[in-house]
Enzyme design. Structure first.
Site, PDB file in Angstrom:
ATOM      1  N   PRO A  92       0.828  -1.216   0.000  1.00  9.04           N
ATOM      2  CA  PRO A  92       0.000   0.000   0.000  1.00  9.04           C
ATOM      3  C   PRO A  92       0.863   1.267   0.000  1.00  9.04           C
ATOM      4  O   PRO A  92       0.374   2.346  -0.313  1.00  9.04           O
ATOM      5  CB  PRO A  92      -0.824  -0.090   1.292  1.00  9.04           C
ATOM      6  CG  PRO A  92      -0.563  -1.424   1.872  1.00  9.04           C
ATOM      7  CD  PRO A  92       0.625  -2.038   1.194  1.00  9.04           C
ATOM      8  N   GLU A 119       2.745  -7.400   8.192  1.00  5.10           N
ATOM      9  CA  GLU A 119       2.973  -5.953   8.041  1.00  5.10           C
ATOM     10  C   GLU A 119       3.987  -5.646   6.935  1.00  5.10           C
ATOM     11  O   GLU A 119       4.401  -4.498   6.778  1.00  5.10           O
ATOM     12  CB  GLU A 119       3.448  -5.341   9.366  1.00  5.10           C
ATOM     13  CG  GLU A 119       2.493  -5.564  10.546  1.00  5.10           C
ATOM     14  CD  GLU A 119       1.078  -5.064  10.252  1.00  5.10           C
ATOM     15  OE1 GLU A 119       0.932  -3.907   9.818  1.00  5.10           O
ATOM     16  OE2 GLU A 119       0.130  -5.846  10.460  1.00  5.10           O
ATOM     17  N   ARG A 161      -1.807  -9.030 -20.955  1.00  2.49           N
ATOM     18  CA  ARG A 161      -2.650  -8.683 -22.109  1.00  2.49           C
ATOM     19  C   ARG A 161      -1.957  -7.714 -23.057  1.00  2.49           C
ATOM     20  O   ARG A 161      -2.431  -7.506 -24.170  1.00  2.49           O
ATOM     21  CB  ARG A 161      -4.008  -8.129 -21.648  1.00  2.49           C
ATOM     22  CG  ARG A 161      -3.939  -6.769 -21.028  1.00  2.49           C
ATOM     23  CD  ARG A 161      -5.301  -6.306 -20.559  1.00  2.49           C
ATOM     24  NE  ARG A 161      -6.152  -5.800 -21.637  1.00  2.49           N
ATOM     25  CZ  ARG A 161      -6.053  -4.596 -22.193  1.00  2.49           C
ATOM     26  NH1 ARG A 161      -5.114  -3.760 -21.771  1.00  2.49           N
ATOM     27  NH2 ARG A 161      -6.853  -4.216 -23.144  1.00  2.49           N
ATOM     28  N   ASP A 176      -9.643   1.327 -24.892  1.00  4.49           N
ATOM     29  CA  ASP A 176      -9.967   1.026 -23.495  1.00  4.49           C
ATOM     30  C   ASP A 176      -9.711   2.220 -22.604  1.00  4.49           C
ATOM     31  O   ASP A 176      -8.784   2.980 -22.816  1.00  4.49           O
ATOM     32  CB  ASP A 176      -9.093  -0.122 -22.960  1.00  4.49           C
ATOM     33  CG  ASP A 176      -9.472  -1.462 -23.556  1.00  4.49           C
ATOM     34  OD1 ASP A 176     -10.423  -1.503 -24.349  1.00  4.49           O
ATOM     35  OD2 ASP A 176      -8.798  -2.441 -23.231  1.00  4.49           O
TER      36      ASP A 176
END
Ligand code: JAH
Length: 273
Positions: A92, A119, A161, A176
């Site tokens: 994060p 963590e 992709r 897209d």
């Protein structure tokens, strides 16, 4: 491209065997190798975590299993001919994973993923490998997962992709949302297919008109509408030169106008729904 994943939950990566990523593997464009971190523990309990120095909640992944695992996976990859590894660590606290970064990673021949649990991993591990190879600490969004494995699946799908020949229709890339190209700065509008009436719902008439100019304009307006509602930040930071006269008319109707610097901002409070 070669992909290695070192994880304490190898079965979490089973989706790499199916679908898009699986197709790329079948065509020999992609080699995927998933490894159980606990293979590289030496104690009876296969310990991979310990308490944090300085105190605090949770546990931290230990240096030694990661170091031995990464050393061996890297050596085995080189042995089998792979070159130029990059380490990808989902966290994060990483840099945002964007389409631009997916394109950059898709140009690399070898990605080594190190998804953590608890963590996170002792900082010295990423420091050590950063002296030998590029290290990408990436965040796929502002939320906290139980571990980095789901982010590995997200990143691998976005990257796979883009590999030549993986997507059946090479054209589908361009339009897209977030793909580089014409619509890069706006979200896509809605799409429709047959039947022309479903449960009393018609498709927008303009799409049956055959007027390609009007259809393009309608799609552009839908894109502007969606983007102002769902991603106002994209409008606010857009280069105002990207908006033509008709775009400006549409934005005005949607309650957006240029400020003193030319950039667009909201003029009227947003209406829900
Ligand atoms: C959670 C290690 N950006 C999404 C994301 C990525 C990784 C993690 N959480 C959220 C995570 C716990 C341990 C990584």
């Amino acid at each position: 491209m070669r992909l290695d994943v070192v994880t304490i939950f190898p079965e979490y990566l089973d989706p790499l065997n199916v679908s898009l990523v699986g197709k790329a593997r079948a065509h020999g464009r992609l080699g995927v190798h998933v490894h159980d971190l606990r293979q590289w523990t030496r104690d009876r309990h296969h310990t991979v975590d310990d308490t944090p120095y300085g105190g605090g909640p949770g546990m931290v992944m230990k240096t030694e299993p990661w170091g031995e695992a990464l050393d061996q996976v890297i050596a085995d990859g080189y042995e089998s001919g792979a070159r130029r590894p990059a380490l990808v660590v989902p966290t994060p606290s990483g840099r945002p994973f964007t389409q631009e970064l997916a394109v950059e990673l898709s140009a690399r021949p070898w990605l080594l993923f190190a998804p953590a649990r608890y963590e996170g991993i002792d900082r010295r591990v990423t420091e050590e490998y950063a002296t030998r190879m590029p290290v990408y600490e990436v965040s796929i969004g502002d939320y906290v997962l139980a571990g980095g494995e789901a982010a590995v699946l997200v990143v691998t799908e976005a990257v796979a992709r883009l590999l030549p020949g993986v997507l059946g229709n090479a054209e589908s890339h361009r339009d897209d949302s977030f793909a580089p190209g014409a619509m890069a700065d706006l979200l896509e509008g809605p799409v429709y297919t047959k039947p022309p009436n479903w449960r009393g719902r018609d498709i927008p008439e303009v799409l049956l008109s055959g007027h390609h100019g009007r259809i393009a304009r309608w799609r552009r307006d839908q894109a502007l509408d969606r983007t102002t509602r769902n991603r106002p930040d994209l409008i606010e930071r857009a280069d105002p030169a990207a908006f033509d006269k008709k775009d400006r008319e549409t934005l005005s109707i949607l309650g957006w106008a240029p400020g003193p610097d030319g950039r667009f901002g909201r003029t009227a409070p947003d209406v829900e729904e």
